[in-house]
Structures are given as structure tokens and as C-alpha cells.
Design a protein around this motif. Structure first.
Motif: not given
Length: 624
Positions: A165, A167-169, A171, A420-421, A424-425, A427
């Protein structure tokens, strides 16, 4: 770092992060070794990493039956040193070469109190040549490395899911919950609470300056406790977690703070595990065990070194009985610890403390990490080993974590998990209403850092200092010849004329007596200069880092840099300037040389903002 046959993209990132973390470890070790490489005691004393000779003032046994010793320093030796509460040390006898590891509990210029990491007082404690050496503390790196290894090797389960999660891989997941509406929170704060409650894995609360981040966090944790009974709360520093403990306790939550008591602020000691243990119904039994163990130990020590076989056996039996009592007491102590932690609603500790031995048997539904924007990513993963869900709060646009290795910095170690996160969508939730600054003070940072998403609450939007018609002033020293100089603090910078001008401006304004004032400068050399100039005024003068989390009615910022080359050094760390510029409630005064700093885009935009709004002043207006 163990290599895997096949790695996902997220695992490859973690493997690379582990290598970068090793660069930082090496740099810190190298710096410490350079400091302590001196072989003579006199040289180490001059470096501030050795105290010698020392005289024993007091000896006793503290919690967990560890020896506690207070040592006095020679008056002629008192001065600058690098020891502080929580420092790892070695107590040594220069005559025999013997040593014992310990931890500093309390220290000032004249004496130090240490807890030894062993059961008995050293037999050489009556030596006339006692001293202490500062030791390098590896625990932070060991715990960070442990977390990264576990994260890398996770091939199934919750830890693997959190890694992917992040890493964005994958959702982030959310569950449909009946939304809560807390009347003491605003819309964005309530949105943040509900975002965390519905999150299934990782959630972020983005809290810019003055937006009530701590209020939101404590309210969120209080709601989580209703659902989960117990929450793990962490922060990267002792000061940060102590602040959160204070606010959680004020909220009426039962908090137990785990950590080394010497590092914990005095006003929250009642929340510590040690305090809770002392008030446990069974603690009296431990005191009885301790008293009897001490009695047997004292009886054994009455025997002199020259004695016969019978006396030797008796001495041995007495020491053994003392050890047996200590062993029984520790079993009872472990029971009390487990019982105390089981009844806590919130267990609080630093990131490194999240892997404390007391927590090895406990798993949490949620681990909450405050000030995550100041935490190195390897350390942020330590609490994740203990929980199903990770909640981060902070602001990646304020103070970054400290990175000493330039190589590690360039490789990205200063980029936090929070930062880094952030993109991300689904989050992150932004707290958008700020309760600290006049809206004109807020406006520049709001535009430059937060895309104008912040709104000043009506209670603060127009508040000003009585008698002042300007909320911001930029005092330009260009052309005054106030050139920077090398400061007294190593290679730091100072600008005495700028410091003098700052105080002239302060006196010229005749602020109300009840107005609180703070002075911030990025340079330690200027910090020394400003403290000399303030002439007994009760005004806090501090670096940017030390002012994090604080605020004043009036803030002065001394930028220091003034040279023909346009060099501004670490003024280029705009996140630190964001912190400095957002500490003021009602008035902000920035003193600097536009000819030097104006060559940088950030400061050029700030100067333009001041010019367009009538906030620009020339230093010549205040030079008598």
C-alpha cells in the motif's frame, strides 16, 4: 540485508532504503569516533565526552533492582559537556581498567546520576580514580534495521500488505462506518477523524501550522479506543511523544508512557510505566523482596577478603539467596507490568520504543505516529510491526528529519514515509482551518506551500498587536554594510549589526507588556549574538528547530546572511523557514539583506509579497 530471489518493486525500494540507512549509520559512527579518538583522559575531557575524576555521593538500588549511583565532578572541571539524560555511558576505574555500562538519569554541570545495566554495584566503586565515558548508542540503528529486514522478508500477511500500500501498488482500503460528528471539531477535523476510523490499512492526517493537529489526533485516538480498547501512540522524539501524552491525559484517557524515565518530561511522570507500577496493589511485595535482598547482600559484604572455607561458603550462600530474591521479585515485576499495560487505553512511546521488550506479547489494531514528517522512514516502520493499521500525522512541509550523511541525504533518506505517501490516492486528509495566525501572516506560506487551501478562522483572521498597524514587516538591510561573519559556534554565521538593528526596531515599537515575543534565527552563531544583545529581556531566542510547536504574539526572524556572492547556505531549507514564519500569531518581523537573499526565488517572492502589501521597510528608517 538478506537478498531475495524475486522482489517486488516495493521490496526493491526497501532493500535500497536499507543500504542508504547504512550510510547514515556509518556517518554517525565516524563522527562519534572522530570525537572520541583521543587516547588521553585530558583530551577526552576537553571534547566533553569524559568526566574524570569523580567522587561517589550516593548509591542505591532503583526500579528493576538496578544500581543507581550519583557522582560528583571536581569544581575545576565544570563546563561544557555532551552528556544528557538518557545518554549511554561507561563507568570506569582508571586504576584497574574495569568498567560497567549504564544510562544517565540526571546531569548538570556538577554531578551526574546513572543507572548501571547490571545487578550488583561494582566492587571497585571505592576507587579514587572513577570516571565516565560517553558511548555511541546503536539502538536506533539496530531497531531500524530490524524493521526493514522484517518488511523486506514479509511474503504474506499484514506487513506485506502495508508495504505494498505504501508503494502505491495497492489502493488503501476503507470500510463504511456511521460517521461521527464531534461538536468541538471543525469540518476538516471531523473529516480527518472519520477518514482514520474508516481506513483499513494506512491513513494520513496532514496538519499545517496552527490547524489543530493535536486536537484532531487526541479526538481520533479517543474514538479508536472506543472500538479497539487499546491504541499504540508513537512519535520520533521524546519531546513529541510527551506532548501527545499530555494532551491524551487531558482528554481523560488512561495512558501509559513506556521509555527511559530520564528522557521523560517531569510533568507527565505520573503517566509513566514506573509510576503505574509503584501504585499497583502488588508493588508492596516487590519492596519486601528488595529489602530482604539488600539485607542478604549487606551481610555477605561484611565478610573480608581474607577468610576461611566456611566463611567463603557462607558468603556465597548469602549472595545466592539475595539473587534468588531478586529473581522472584522480577517475576512479580513482570506480572505487574503485564497487568498495567493490559489495562491501558493508550500505550505511548518513541518509534524505537515500539519494539520494547515489554510490548513483545502485545499486538495492536492501530499504531498512531505523530510528527511523522520528522521521522526517518526506517524508524517509522518499527511501530508497523506491532499493528494492523498505520496512521501518520504531520506536515512534510515543516521540519524534516535530521540526516548527517550527505551521501544518504542525496540518496533520499530525508524523504519520509509521510512525504512519500502524500500523493497516493485516498490516503490523506488536509486540516484546512488554522487557529493561530492573522490571515496576512498566513497568506505567504499558504500560497507558497499549501496552494491557498488554508483558511484563517474568524477568531484569529484579523487579530493584531495593540498599537500596531502592520501585521508583517520585512526590514531590509541592503546597503547598510551589515556583512555576515564567522560565528563563535564553529562554522556558524553571525551578524552583530543585524542583531543590534533587530533590538532597535523592537524598542522603537514599544509593544504592550502583555504581548509575548520570540526571536528565531537559523544560525547558532547568531543565537549567541542575540542572547548577548537582549540585555536581560525575558524573550525566548531560539533556533528554528527548537521553536517547532511553539508560538508567540510577535516573532522576529534574523536571517543573518549578507555577502557579495548571494550565498544563503541552509536558508535554502524552505521548510524550516515555513516553520519560522508561522510561529507568529499577530505580528511577524523579518530582518535580512534583500541583495543577498533576494537572488533566491523563495525569498524574492516573499520580498515581493511584502512590497505589494506595504510591509517593506528599509533598515535606514531605524538607524539613528
Amino acid at each position: 540485508m538478506k537478498r531475495l530471489f524475486f522482489m517486488t518493486e516495493a521490496q526493491e525500494y526497501i532493500a535500497q532504503l536499507a543500504k542508504i540507512f547504512q550510510l547514515e549509520k556509518k556517518e554517525e559512527i565516524d563522527q562519534f569516533q572522530a570525537l572520541s579518538k583521543s587516547t588521553s583522559i585530558t583530551q577526552r575531557k576537553n571534547e566533553g565526552i569524559t568526566w574524570f575524576p569523580l567522587k561517589v555521593r550516593d548509591e542505591r538500588f532503583g526500579m528493576s533492582f538496578r544500581p543507581v549511583i550519583t557522582l560528583l565532578r571536581n569544581p575545576s572541571d565544570r563546563g561544557v559537556h555532551r552528556f544528557q539524560s538518557g545518554s549511554s555511558i561507561a563507568l570506569f576505574d582508571d586504576t584497574s581498567g574495569e568498567s560497567a555500562a549504564g544510562l544517565v538519569q540526571e546531569v548538570d554541570d556538577s554531578e551526574v546520576t546513572i543507572t548501571l545495566q547490571q545487578d550488583e554495584l561494582p566492587e571497585w566503586l571505592d576507587s579514587k580514580r572513577l570516571g565516565i565515558n560517553l558511548l555511541f548508542d546503536m539502538r536506533t540503528f539496530e531497531q531500524g534495521e530490524f524493521a526493514l529486514q522484517a518488511l523486506l522478508n514479509a511474503d504474506k500477511g499484514r506487513l506485506k500488505h502495508l508495504r505494498e500500500v505504501a508503494s502505491g501498488k495497492i489502493l488503501p482500503s476503507h470500510t463504511a462506518n456511521h460517521p461521527v460528528l464531534l461538536p468541538d471539531l471543525n469540518d476538516s477535523q471531523n473529516a480527518a477523524v472519520n477518514h482514520v476510523l474508516s481506513s483499513g490499512d494506512i491513513a494520513i492526517i496532514h496538519g499545517p501550522p496552527g490547524t489543530g493537529k493535536t486536537t484532531t489526533i487526541t479526538s481520533t485516538i479517543a474514538q479508536l479506543v472506543k472500538k479497539e480498547k487499546q491504541v499504540l501512540a508513537c512519535a520520533p522524539s521524546n519531546a513529541a511523544i510527551d506532548h501527545l501524552v499530555r494532551k491524551l491525559s487531558d482528554k481523560g484517557l488512561k495512558v501509559v508512557r513506556i521509555g527511559n524515565v530520564p528522557k521523560i518530561q517531569e510533568d507527565i511522570l505520573e503517566s509513566t510505566l514506573d509510576h503505574a507500577m509503584r501504585n499497583h496493589k502488588d508493588f508492596g511485595e516487590i519492596k519486601k523482596y528488595r529489602k530482604r535482598a539488600d539485607e542478604f547482600r549487606k551481610l555477605a559484604k561484611q565478610y573480608k577478603r581474607s577468610f576461611g572455607h566456611g566463611e567463603r561458603e557462607q558468603r556465597k550462600a548469602l549472595f545466592q539467596e539475595s539473587r534468588n530474591l531478586v529473581k522472584d521479585a522480577r517475576k512479580l515485576e513482570d506480572f505487574i507490568i503485564e497487568d498495567t499495560l493490559r489495562s491501558a487505553q493508550v500505550i505511548a512511546c518513541t518509534l524505537v520504543g515500539a519494539n520494547h521488550r515489554f510490548l513483545h506479547k502485545i499486538q495492536f489494531k492501530t499504531a498512531f505516529i505523530d510528527e511523522a514528517g520528522q521521522a526517518l522512514e526506517p524508524l517509522t516502520w518499527i511501530p508497523a510491526l506491532k499493528a494492523e493499521k498505520l496512521v501518520l500525522s504531520g506536515d512534510p512541509l515543516q521540519l524534516p528529519p535530521t540526516v548527517k550523511s550527505q551521501e544518504a541525504m542525496k540518496a533520499g533518506l530525508s524523504i519520509t514515509l509521510l512525504e512519500r505517501m502524500m500523493g497516493l490516492e485516498g490516503i490523506s486528509v488536509l486540516l484546512s482551518t488554522q487557529y493561530r495566525m492573522n490571515e496576512k501572516i498566513m497568506s505567504f506560506s499558504n500560497s507558497y506551500f499549501y496552494a491557498d487551501k488554508l483558511i484563517a478562522h474568524p477568531t484569529v483572521a484579523t487579530h493584531t498587536v495593540e498599537g500596531q498597524n502592520l501585521e508583517i514587516e520585512f526590514i531590509d538591510t541592503a546597503g547598510c554594510g551589515y556583512n555576515e561573519k564567522s560565528g563563535e559556534a564553529g562554522n556558524s554565521r553571525q551578524n552583530p549589526e543585524e542583531a543590534e538593528l533587530l533590538f532597535k526596531h523592537m524598542r522603537h515599537n514599544s509593544y504592550p507588556k502583555d504581548a509575548s515575543i520570540g526571536i528565531i534565527t537559523p544560525y547558532r552563531g547568531q543565537l549567541l549574538t542575540l542572547n548577548k544583545e537582549k540585555e536581560g529581556l525575558h524573550i525566548k531566542v531560539s533556533t528554528v528547530d527548537s521553536f517547532q510547536g511553539q508560538e508567540r504574539d510577535i516573532i522576529y526572524i534574523s536571517l543573518v546572511r549578507s555577502n557579495d556572492r548571494g550565498e544563503i547556505g541552509f536558508l535554502k531549507d524552505y521548510r524550516r523557514m515555513n516553520v519560522a514564519m508561522t510561529r507568529a500569531r499577530k505580528k511577524l518581523v523579518v530582518v535580512g539583506d534583500s541583495a543577498t537573499i533576494g537572488q533566491d526565488d523563495f525569498y524574492s517572492k516573499f520580498i515581493t509579497y511584502c512590497e505589494e502589501n506595504g510591509f517593506y521597510k528599509s533598515a535606514w528608517e531605524f538607524i539613528a
